[in-house]
Design a protein around this motif. Structure first.
Motif, PDB file in Angstrom:
ATOM      1  N   PRO A 136       0.853  -1.193   0.000  1.00  8.67           N
ATOM      2  CA  PRO A 136       0.000   0.000   0.000  1.00  8.67           C
ATOM      3  C   PRO A 136       0.887   1.241   0.000  1.00  8.67           C
ATOM      4  O   PRO A 136       1.954   1.229   0.610  1.00  8.67           O
ATOM      5  N   LEU A 137       0.479   2.293  -0.677  1.00  9.78           N
ATOM      6  CA  LEU A 137       1.342   3.486  -0.723  1.00  9.78           C
ATOM      7  C   LEU A 137       1.261   4.289   0.565  1.00  9.78           C
ATOM      8  O   LEU A 137       2.192   5.018   0.900  1.00  9.78           O
ATOM      9  N   THR A 138       0.153   4.191   1.249  1.00 10.88           N
ATOM     10  CA  THR A 138       0.039   4.814   2.567  1.00 10.88           C
ATOM     11  C   THR A 138      -0.497   3.759   3.523  1.00 10.88           C
ATOM     12  O   THR A 138      -1.130   2.781   3.090  1.00 10.88           O
ATOM     13  N   HIS A 139      -0.239   3.968   4.809  1.00 16.27           N
ATOM     14  CA  HIS A 139      -0.786   3.051   5.808  1.00 16.27           C
ATOM     15  C   HIS A 139      -0.872   3.812   7.120  1.00 16.27           C
ATOM     16  O   HIS A 139       0.142   4.348   7.581  1.00 16.27           O
ATOM     17  N   ILE A 142       1.884   4.581   9.729  1.00 17.29           N
ATOM     18  CA  ILE A 142       3.230   4.397   9.156  1.00 17.29           C
ATOM     19  C   ILE A 142       3.584   5.552   8.216  1.00 17.29           C
ATOM     20  O   ILE A 142       4.571   6.257   8.425  1.00 17.29           O
ATOM     21  N   THR A 143       2.777   5.732   7.167  1.00 15.45           N
ATOM     22  CA  THR A 143       3.119   6.716   6.131  1.00 15.45           C
ATOM     23  C   THR A 143       1.861   7.419   5.645  1.00 15.45           C
ATOM     24  O   THR A 143       0.882   6.750   5.297  1.00 15.45           O
ATOM     25  N   GLN A 144       1.918   8.742   5.622  1.00 16.48           N
ATOM     26  CA  GLN A 144       0.725   9.515   5.255  1.00 16.48           C
ATOM     27  C   GLN A 144       0.842  10.184   3.887  1.00 16.48           C
ATOM     28  O   GLN A 144      -0.049  10.945   3.496  1.00 16.48           O
ATOM     29  N   ASN A 145       1.920   9.974   3.162  1.00 14.93           N
ATOM     30  CA  ASN A 145       2.039  10.628   1.851  1.00 14.93           C
ATOM     31  C   ASN A 145       2.889   9.789   0.905  1.00 14.93           C
ATOM     32  O   ASN A 145       3.671   8.937   1.345  1.00 14.93           O
ATOM     33  N   PHE A 146       2.692  10.029  -0.389  1.00 11.15           N
ATOM     34  CA  PHE A 146       3.566   9.398  -1.372  1.00 11.15           C
ATOM     35  C   PHE A 146       3.861  10.370  -2.502  1.00 11.15           C
ATOM     36  O   PHE A 146       3.090  11.295  -2.768  1.00 11.15           O
ATOM     37  N   SER A 147       5.002  10.151  -3.144  1.00 10.97           N
ATOM     38  CA  SER A 147       5.405  10.977  -4.296  1.00 10.97           C
ATOM     39  C   SER A 147       5.653  10.059  -5.474  1.00 10.97           C
ATOM     40  O   SER A 147       6.249   8.994  -5.309  1.00 10.97           O
ATOM     41  N   VAL A 148       5.202  10.480  -6.637  1.00 14.21           N
ATOM     42  CA  VAL A 148       5.484   9.729  -7.865  1.00 14.21           C
ATOM     43  C   VAL A 148       6.451  10.561  -8.694  1.00 14.21           C
ATOM     44  O   VAL A 148       6.183  11.735  -8.979  1.00 14.21           O
ATOM     45  N   VAL A 149       7.567   9.941  -9.029  1.00 15.05           N
ATOM     46  CA  VAL A 149       8.692  10.685  -9.587  1.00 15.05           C
ATOM     47  C   VAL A 149       9.138  10.043 -10.894  1.00 15.05           C
ATOM     48  O   VAL A 149       9.129   8.814 -11.021  1.00 15.05           O
ATOM     49  N   SER A 170      11.550  13.393   2.835  1.00 12.69           N
ATOM     50  CA  SER A 170      10.094  13.581   2.911  1.00 12.69           C
ATOM     51  C   SER A 170       9.375  12.613   3.837  1.00 12.69           C
ATOM     52  O   SER A 170       8.227  12.849   4.190  1.00 12.69           O
ATOM     53  N   SER A 171       9.989  11.525   4.203  1.00 21.34           N
ATOM     54  CA  SER A 171       9.420  10.490   5.076  1.00 21.34           C
ATOM     55  C   SER A 171       8.211   9.773   4.464  1.00 21.34           C
ATOM     56  O   SER A 171       7.628   8.907   5.089  1.00 21.34           O
ATOM     57  N   GLY A 172       7.847  10.109   3.257  1.00 22.28           N
ATOM     58  CA  GLY A 172       6.735   9.417   2.610  1.00 22.28           C
ATOM     59  C   GLY A 172       7.237   8.313   1.683  1.00 22.28           C
ATOM     60  O   GLY A 172       8.442   8.123   1.517  1.00 22.28           O
ATOM     61  N   THR A 173       6.278   7.616   1.084  1.00 20.35           N
ATOM     62  CA  THR A 173       6.637   6.569   0.111  1.00 20.35           C
ATOM     63  C   THR A 173       7.087   7.245  -1.189  1.00 20.35           C
ATOM     64  O   THR A 173       6.496   8.236  -1.614  1.00 20.35           O
ATOM     65  N   ILE A 174       8.119   6.680  -1.803  1.00 21.78           N
ATOM     66  CA  ILE A 174       8.607   7.208  -3.083  1.00 21.78           C
ATOM     67  C   ILE A 174       8.350   6.160  -4.159  1.00 21.78           C
ATOM     68  O   ILE A 174       8.763   5.004  -4.025  1.00 21.78           O
ATOM     69  N   VAL A 175       7.656   6.560  -5.216  1.00 20.37           N
ATOM     70  CA  VAL A 175       7.427   5.667  -6.364  1.00 20.37           C
ATOM     71  C   VAL A 175       8.162   6.278  -7.557  1.00 20.37           C
ATOM     72  O   VAL A 175       7.959   7.450  -7.872  1.00 20.37           O
ATOM     73  N   VAL A 238       9.562   1.147  -5.684  1.00 17.77           N
ATOM     74  CA  VAL A 238       8.845   1.685  -4.515  1.00 17.77           C
ATOM     75  C   VAL A 238       9.785   1.666  -3.332  1.00 17.77           C
ATOM     76  O   VAL A 238      10.423   0.636  -3.047  1.00 17.77           O
ATOM     77  N   ILE A 239       9.882   2.782  -2.647  1.00 18.97           N
ATOM     78  CA  ILE A 239      10.770   2.896  -1.494  1.00 18.97           C
ATOM     79  C   ILE A 239       9.967   3.431  -0.317  1.00 18.97           C
ATOM     80  O   ILE A 239       9.219   4.409  -0.466  1.00 18.97           O
ATOM     81  N   GLY A 240      10.103   2.775   0.840  1.00 18.81           N
ATOM     82  CA  GLY A 240       9.425   3.305   2.029  1.00 18.81           C
ATOM     83  C   GLY A 240       9.074   2.209   3.012  1.00 18.81           C
ATOM     84  O   GLY A 240       9.087   1.024   2.676  1.00 18.81           O
ATOM     85  N   ALA A 241       8.724   2.632   4.216  1.00 17.71           N
ATOM     86  CA  ALA A 241       8.391   1.676   5.272  1.00 17.71           C
ATOM     87  C   ALA A 241       7.235   0.762   4.871  1.00 17.71           C
ATOM     88  O   ALA A 241       7.190  -0.405   5.273  1.00 17.71           O
ATOM     89  N   VAL A 242       6.324   1.264   4.023  1.00 17.99           N
ATOM     90  CA  VAL A 242       5.166   0.454   3.602  1.00 17.99           C
ATOM     91  C   VAL A 242       5.589  -0.800   2.830  1.00 17.99           C
ATOM     92  O   VAL A 242       4.864  -1.792   2.802  1.00 17.99           O
ATOM     93  N   VAL A 243       6.771  -0.742   2.204  1.00 15.88           N
ATOM     94  CA  VAL A 243       7.247  -1.908   1.439  1.00 15.88           C
ATOM     95  C   VAL A 243       7.490  -3.085   2.398  1.00 15.88           C
ATOM     96  O   VAL A 243       7.348  -4.246   2.024  1.00 15.88           O
ATOM     97  N   GLY A 244       7.796  -2.765   3.654  1.00 12.21           N
ATOM     98  CA  GLY A 244       8.044  -3.819   4.644  1.00 12.21           C
ATOM     99  C   GLY A 244       6.783  -4.478   5.149  1.00 12.21           C
ATOM    100  O   GLY A 244       6.849  -5.490   5.852  1.00 12.21           O
ATOM    101  N   LEU A 245       5.609  -3.961   4.782  1.00 11.16           N
ATOM    102  CA  LEU A 245       4.364  -4.533   5.309  1.00 11.16           C
ATOM    103  C   LEU A 245       4.095  -5.928   4.756  1.00 11.16           C
ATOM    104  O   LEU A 245       3.518  -6.769   5.434  1.00 11.16           O
ATOM    105  N   GLU A 246       4.503  -6.149   3.499  1.00  8.06           N
ATOM    106  CA  GLU A 246       4.349  -7.465   2.868  1.00  8.06           C
ATOM    107  C   GLU A 246       2.973  -8.071   3.126  1.00  8.06           C
ATOM    108  O   GLU A 246       2.819  -9.038   3.859  1.00  8.06           O
TER     109      GLU A 246
END
Ligand code: SAH
Length: 251
Positions: A136-139, A142-149, A170-175, A238-246
């Motif tokens: 998930p991009l937010t959770h 854990i993470t309240q924002n994401f950026s698409v780059v 930014s502390s958010g998810t990076i895509v 995808v980079i961020g703590a949400v990637v660890g949720l599996e």
């Protein structure tokens, strides 16, 4: 502009979603079924082309990275020329036309030529790709924002307009889309700007297709793993703590 009594057609930019025909919207499917001309590329869900009506003209304007290319200006011209014959022209694209595709350029070119143009949004690979890999991009919590780059140029390239320093902080998810070729540069650049090297990271390859694959690691290990697994585009990072949720999406 019409030299005879034919009315001008229209151009519809249709977002096809990332590959699985089931992710095309009902409006997108209807436009495809009614089209006289369809200009498609390799990222669109090609299985949907069999939904076009008999006699529809199908034109491959594929822009395969480092492969056979149709220049954007040529695509714009084709859209305009076909519409001027009175045709309903669908520009059938993967994902969403206004997310790092060049749909807005196609829109502007049509509008400048006096061609009616509209867009039917699609499911972006930036969201669906991670989702189908169980990320998930937010959770909440854990993470309240994401950026698409766009990673078509790396952090130190003069053509990059991304604020990579802010992104790293930014502390958010990076895509990152279009980032396979510059992955080592991107992960090193982010770490040099303060991103935690141990943060979970993944690459989702050919999301929403039967060939979907996911490579998981950390910011520090991802580029090496991608080379080891011979990751080729289309793929997203995808980079961020949400990637660890599996959550247990398909690997
Ligand atoms: N407008 C599109 C993105 C176009 S840029 C969208 O919204 O999805 C092209 C990039 O999108 C590719 O380089 C890749 O990073 C990503 N992409 C598109 N389809 C993909 C897929 N099925 N799986 C993984 N990445 C995909």
């Amino acid at each position: 502009m019409s030299p005879d009594n034919r009315t001008t057609g229209e151009v519809i930019l249709v977002g096809g979603g990332p590959g699985d025909p089931d992710l095309l919207t009902i409006g997108g499917l209807r436009a495809l079924q009614q089209a006289d001309v369809v200009l498609y590329d390799h990222l669109a869900p090609l299985a949907c082309l069999d939904q076009t009506r008999p006699g529809a003209v199908l034109v491959d304007v594929g822009k395969i990275p480092r492969g056979c290319q149709t220049a954007q200006a040529d695509i714009n011209t084709l859209l305009i020329e076909h519409a001027r014959t009175g045709a309903s022209v669908v520009r059938f694209k993967g994902g969403d036309p206004f997310v790092l595709g060049r749909g807005s350029e196609e829109w502007l070119a049509c509008a400048a030529a006096g061609i009616p143009v509209r867009v039917i949004p699609g499911v972006s690979s930036a969201i669906a790709g991670p989702e189908l890999a169980g990320i998930p991009l937010t959770h909440r919590g854990i993470t309240q924002n994401f950026s698409v780059v766009s990673g078509h140029v790396g952090p130190d390239h003069p053509a990059s307009t991304v604020n990579w320093d802010a992104l790293a902080q930014s502390s958010g998810t990076i895509v990152i889309l279009m980032g396979v070729a510059h992955l080592p540069e991107i992960t090193e650049g982010l770490m040099a700007r303060g991103l935690n090297p141990d943060l979970p990271a993944a690459i989702v390859v050919r999301a929403a297709t039967p060939n979907q694959r996911v490579v998981r690691g950390t910011v520090a290990s991802l580029a090496g793993l991608a080379a080891e697994h011979d990751v080729q585009p289309p793929a997203l990072i995808v980079i961020g703590a949400v990637v660890g949720l599996e959550l247990g999406g398909s690997e």
